[in-house]
Motif scaffolding. Structure first.
Motif, PDB file in Angstrom:
ATOM      1  N   ALA A  75       0.840  -1.195   0.000  1.00 14.41           N
ATOM      2  CA  ALA A  75       0.000   0.000   0.000  1.00 14.41           C
ATOM      3  C   ALA A  75       0.879   1.251   0.000  1.00 14.41           C
ATOM      4  CB  ALA A  75      -0.916  -0.001   1.223  1.00 14.41           C
ATOM      5  N   LEU A  76       0.396   2.261  -0.673  1.00 15.26           N
ATOM      6  CA  LEU A  76       1.069   3.564  -0.738  1.00 15.26           C
ATOM      7  C   LEU A  76       0.553   4.434   0.399  1.00 15.26           C
ATOM      8  CD1 LEU A  76       2.701   5.829  -2.229  1.00 15.26           C
ATOM      9  CD2 LEU A  76       0.629   6.195  -3.618  1.00 15.26           C
ATOM     10  N   GLY A  77       1.439   4.886   1.276  1.00 15.18           N
ATOM     11  CA  GLY A  77       0.968   5.592   2.460  1.00 15.18           C
ATOM     12  C   GLY A  77       1.652   6.910   2.760  1.00 15.18           C
ATOM     13  N   LEU A  78       1.030   7.639   3.674  1.00 19.21           N
ATOM     14  CA  LEU A  78       1.610   8.830   4.292  1.00 19.21           C
ATOM     15  C   LEU A  78       0.982   8.935   5.684  1.00 19.21           C
ATOM     16  CD1 LEU A  78       3.399  11.249   4.367  1.00 19.21           C
ATOM     17  CD2 LEU A  78       1.735  12.528   3.014  1.00 19.21           C
ATOM     18  N   HIS A  79       1.685   8.382   6.660  1.00 18.54           N
ATOM     19  CA  HIS A  79       1.159   8.277   8.023  1.00 18.54           C
ATOM     20  C   HIS A  79       0.874   9.661   8.595  1.00 18.54           C
ATOM     21  CE1 HIS A  79       0.856   7.190  12.255  1.00 18.54           C
ATOM     22  NE2 HIS A  79       0.839   5.916  11.902  1.00 18.54           N
ATOM     23  N   PRO A  80      -0.268   9.824   9.291  1.00 18.85           N
ATOM     24  CA  PRO A  80      -0.609  11.155   9.814  1.00 18.85           C
ATOM     25  C   PRO A  80       0.438  11.749  10.746  1.00 18.85           C
ATOM     26  CG  PRO A  80      -2.054   9.456  10.740  1.00 18.85           C
ATOM     27  CD  PRO A  80      -1.334   8.844   9.590  1.00 18.85           C
ATOM     28  N   GLU A  81       1.130  10.912  11.509  1.00 29.24           N
ATOM     29  CA  GLU A  81       2.153  11.439  12.411  1.00 29.24           C
ATOM     30  C   GLU A  81       3.381  11.948  11.653  1.00 29.24           C
ATOM     31  OE1 GLU A  81       1.903   9.361  16.649  1.00 29.24           O
ATOM     32  OE2 GLU A  81       2.252   7.894  15.059  1.00 29.24           O
ATOM     33  N   LEU A  82       3.466  11.593  10.354  1.00 26.40           N
ATOM     34  CA  LEU A  82       4.578  12.053   9.523  1.00 26.40           C
ATOM     35  C   LEU A  82       4.120  13.063   8.477  1.00 26.40           C
ATOM     36  CD1 LEU A  82       6.315   8.607   8.899  1.00 26.40           C
ATOM     37  CD2 LEU A  82       6.935  10.328  10.596  1.00 26.40           C
ATOM     38  N   ALA A  83       2.849  13.454   8.556  1.00 22.40           N
ATOM     39  CA  ALA A  83       2.269  14.307   7.522  1.00 22.40           C
ATOM     40  C   ALA A  83       2.999  15.640   7.382  1.00 22.40           C
ATOM     41  CB  ALA A  83       0.792  14.549   7.804  1.00 22.40           C
ATOM     42  N   PHE A  84       3.427  16.223   8.507  1.00 23.56           N
ATOM     43  CA  PHE A  84       4.131  17.503   8.423  1.00 23.56           C
ATOM     44  C   PHE A  84       5.565  17.303   7.930  1.00 23.56           C
ATOM     45  CE2 PHE A  84       6.719  20.994  10.067  1.00 23.56           C
ATOM     46  CZ  PHE A  84       6.030  22.071   9.536  1.00 23.56           C
ATOM     47  N   GLU A  85       6.215  16.281   8.463  1.00 20.62           N
ATOM     48  CA  GLU A  85       7.618  16.030   8.095  1.00 20.62           C
ATOM     49  C   GLU A  85       7.753  15.765   6.596  1.00 20.62           C
ATOM     50  OE1 GLU A  85      11.283  12.947   9.221  1.00 20.62           O
ATOM     51  OE2 GLU A  85       9.385  12.867  10.327  1.00 20.62           O
ATOM     52  N   TYR A  86       6.788  15.055   6.028  1.00 21.31           N
ATOM     53  CA  TYR A  86       6.858  14.700   4.608  1.00 21.31           C
ATOM     54  C   TYR A  86       5.777  15.414   3.793  1.00 21.31           C
ATOM     55  CZ  TYR A  86      10.110  11.102   6.138  1.00 21.31           C
ATOM     56  OH  TYR A  86      11.177  10.449   6.679  1.00 21.31           O
ATOM     57  N   LYS A  87       5.463  16.640   4.181  1.00 21.30           N
ATOM     58  CA  LYS A  87       4.414  17.398   3.497  1.00 21.30           C
ATOM     59  C   LYS A  87       4.738  17.666   2.029  1.00 21.30           C
ATOM     60  CE  LYS A  87       6.193  21.848   5.255  1.00 21.30           C
ATOM     61  NZ  LYS A  87       7.312  21.287   6.026  1.00 21.30           N
ATOM     62  N   ASP A  88       6.028  17.604   1.699  1.00 16.67           N
ATOM     63  CA  ASP A  88       6.428  17.865   0.307  1.00 16.67           C
ATOM     64  C   ASP A  88       6.296  16.617  -0.576  1.00 16.67           C
ATOM     65  OD1 ASP A  88       8.438  16.470   1.604  1.00 16.67           O
ATOM     66  OD2 ASP A  88      10.072  17.500   0.579  1.00 16.67           O
ATOM     67  N   GLN A  89       5.770  15.507  -0.024  1.00 23.06           N
ATOM     68  CA  GLN A  89       5.703  14.258  -0.787  1.00 23.06           C
ATOM     69  C   GLN A  89       4.318  13.971  -1.378  1.00 23.06           C
ATOM     70  OE1 GLN A  89       7.731  10.809   0.285  1.00 23.06           O
ATOM     71  NE2 GLN A  89       9.627  11.924   0.445  1.00 23.06           N
ATOM     72  N   LEU A  90       3.396  14.913  -1.286  1.00 22.46           N
ATOM     73  CA  LEU A  90       2.080  14.682  -1.872  1.00 22.46           C
ATOM     74  C   LEU A  90       2.141  14.564  -3.398  1.00 22.46           C
ATOM     75  CD1 LEU A  90      -0.436  16.796   0.237  1.00 22.46           C
ATOM     76  CD2 LEU A  90      -0.453  14.320  -0.110  1.00 22.46           C
ATOM     77  N   ASP A  91       3.052  15.317  -4.006  1.00 20.00           N
ATOM     78  CA  ASP A  91       3.210  15.201  -5.463  1.00 20.00           C
ATOM     79  C   ASP A  91       3.721  13.818  -5.835  1.00 20.00           C
ATOM     80  OD1 ASP A  91       2.302  17.751  -5.877  1.00 20.00           O
ATOM     81  OD2 ASP A  91       4.297  18.649  -6.066  1.00 20.00           O
ATOM     82  N   LEU A  92       4.677  13.296  -5.051  1.00 21.88           N
ATOM     83  CA  LEU A  92       5.174  11.944  -5.284  1.00 21.88           C
ATOM     84  C   LEU A  92       4.061  10.934  -5.053  1.00 21.88           C
ATOM     85  CD1 LEU A  92       7.441   9.943  -5.886  1.00 21.88           C
ATOM     86  CD2 LEU A  92       8.111  10.082  -3.464  1.00 21.88           C
ATOM     87  N   PHE A  93       3.254  11.155  -4.035  1.00 27.04           N
ATOM     88  CA  PHE A  93       2.116  10.288  -3.757  1.00 27.04           C
ATOM     89  C   PHE A  93       1.221  10.197  -4.994  1.00 27.04           C
ATOM     90  CE2 PHE A  93      -1.992   9.015  -2.255  1.00 27.04           C
ATOM     91  CZ  PHE A  93      -1.792   8.246  -1.132  1.00 27.04           C
ATOM     92  N   GLN A  94       0.914  11.335  -5.577  1.00 25.02           N
ATOM     93  CA  GLN A  94       0.042  11.361  -6.760  1.00 25.02           C
ATOM     94  C   GLN A  94       0.689  10.658  -7.946  1.00 25.02           C
ATOM     95  OE1 GLN A  94      -1.373  15.274  -7.865  1.00 25.02           O
ATOM     96  NE2 GLN A  94      -3.155  14.379  -8.858  1.00 25.02           N
ATOM     97  N   THR A  95       1.989  10.810  -8.091  1.00 18.19           N
ATOM     98  CA  THR A  95       2.709  10.146  -9.185  1.00 18.19           C
ATOM     99  C   THR A  95       2.662   8.624  -9.038  1.00 18.19           C
ATOM    100  OG1 THR A  95       4.213  12.023  -9.455  1.00 18.19           O
ATOM    101  CG2 THR A  95       4.971   9.890 -10.291  1.00 18.19           C
ATOM    102  N   LEU A  96       2.779   8.149  -7.802  1.00 15.63           N
ATOM    103  CA  LEU A  96       2.819   6.707  -7.542  1.00 15.63           C
ATOM    104  C   LEU A  96       1.432   6.074  -7.481  1.00 15.63           C
ATOM    105  CD1 LEU A  96       5.572   6.689  -4.760  1.00 15.63           C
ATOM    106  CD2 LEU A  96       5.829   5.889  -7.122  1.00 15.63           C
ATOM    107  N   LEU A  97       0.405   6.872  -7.345  1.00 17.86           N
ATOM    108  CA  LEU A  97      -0.952   6.375  -7.123  1.00 17.86           C
ATOM    109  C   LEU A  97      -1.413   5.325  -8.145  1.00 17.86           C
ATOM    110  CD1 LEU A  97      -3.321   6.733  -5.148  1.00 17.86           C
ATOM    111  CD2 LEU A  97      -4.178   8.546  -6.641  1.00 17.86           C
ATOM    112  N   PRO A  98      -1.100   5.470  -9.435  1.00 21.72           N
ATOM    113  CA  PRO A  98      -1.560   4.448 -10.395  1.00 21.72           C
ATOM    114  C   PRO A  98      -0.895   3.087 -10.235  1.00 21.72           C
ATOM    115  CG  PRO A  98      -1.030   6.523 -11.510  1.00 21.72           C
ATOM    116  CD  PRO A  98      -0.478   6.619 -10.129  1.00 21.72           C
TER     117      PRO A  98
END
Length: 245
Positions: free
Chosen positions: A55-78
């Motif tokens: 599963a592709l994730g972004l844990h809420p406790e790390l949401a601020f630390e990795y806030k710049d990874q939403l674009d990567l999340f979208q790229t990996l989503l497919p």
């Protein structure tokens, strides 16, 4: 055969040895990731193990630390049908942190809803009402991992189509057993949250799954075989038409 709908394979000291155990024990696994940048590495780790889906994730406790990874999340989503671990965690009392978690989770749910075929494993510690509000109307399926909300939140979760993943530590507590007893059994699957949650350090994988199945069998008044069969049927709702790029 067992179902582990929420574990953290990449956090085990020796993931390859655990994969071998999963194979021998016929465990169907959803392996969570806590940030987008570890997703592809985890996919490489499970090559050859068809019973394990990453599963592709972004844990809420790390949401601020990795806030710049939403674009990567979208790229990996497919690349995967499965999303997790995502959600909200209100152990923090910092209002800014909570608001940031909500923005990140809202964005993830929006992206996944647009795809219409995703399965989310959702963290809702002390935050079930807000998480359910965001998930209301979601176009896909979602599993509430280790749900510990109120009775009214549990009812709301049922009303919007939630599934639930249940672990051994939940079945050990009076409150946890009470909540599980009120869950629609056709929407319950098992999980371990391993290696993060264990009844004791000596317990080996997948003994926690066997314990949880036994406790559910007692709670539901069913045989072990029937309970395993029912959990696998519930799980099949998520893995149907699994695809990988």
């Amino acid at each position: 055969m067992f179902v582990d709908a929420h574990c953290h394979l990449d956090l085990f000291p020796d993931p390859k040895s655990i994969l071998s155990v999963m194979g021998r024990s016929q465990v169907q696994v959803l392996a969570m990731t806590n940030a987008p940048f570890v997703f592809e590495r985890c996919c490489e780790l499970v090559e050859g193990y068809s019973s394990v889906n990453v599963a592709l994730g972004l844990h809420p406790e790390l949401a601020f630390e990795y806030k710049d990874q939403l674009d990567l999340f979208q790229t990996l989503l497919p690349k995967t049908k499965f999303i997790g671990e995502v959600g909200l965690d209100y152990m923090t009392s910092d209002k800014r942190d909570r608001q940031h978690q909500k923005r990140v989770f809202e964005r993830i749910v929006e992206m996944c809803s647009a795809a219409e075929d995703k399965v989310l494993s959702v963290h809702t510690r002390r935050s079930a009402s807000d998480a359910l509000s965001i998930l209301n109307g979601f176009k896909g399926k979602f599993i509430l991992h280790w749900f510990s909300g109120t009775d009214s939140e549990l009812k709301s979760a049922h009303n919007i189509g939630a599934y639930f993943s249940v672990n051994a530590k939940m079945m050990q507590s009076k409150r946890g057993r009470m909540l599980v007893g009120k869950m629609d059994s056709s929407r319950v699957v098992t999980e371990t949250d391993a290696p993060l949650a264990k009844r004791s350090p000596e317990i080996k994988y997948p003994d926690e799954l066997e314990f949880t199945v036994g406790e559910l069998a007692n709670l539901w008044g069913r045989s072990i075989w029937q309970t395993k069969h029912d959990i696998m049927n519930n799980y099949s709702v998520f893995v149907e038409n699994v695809y990988r790029e």
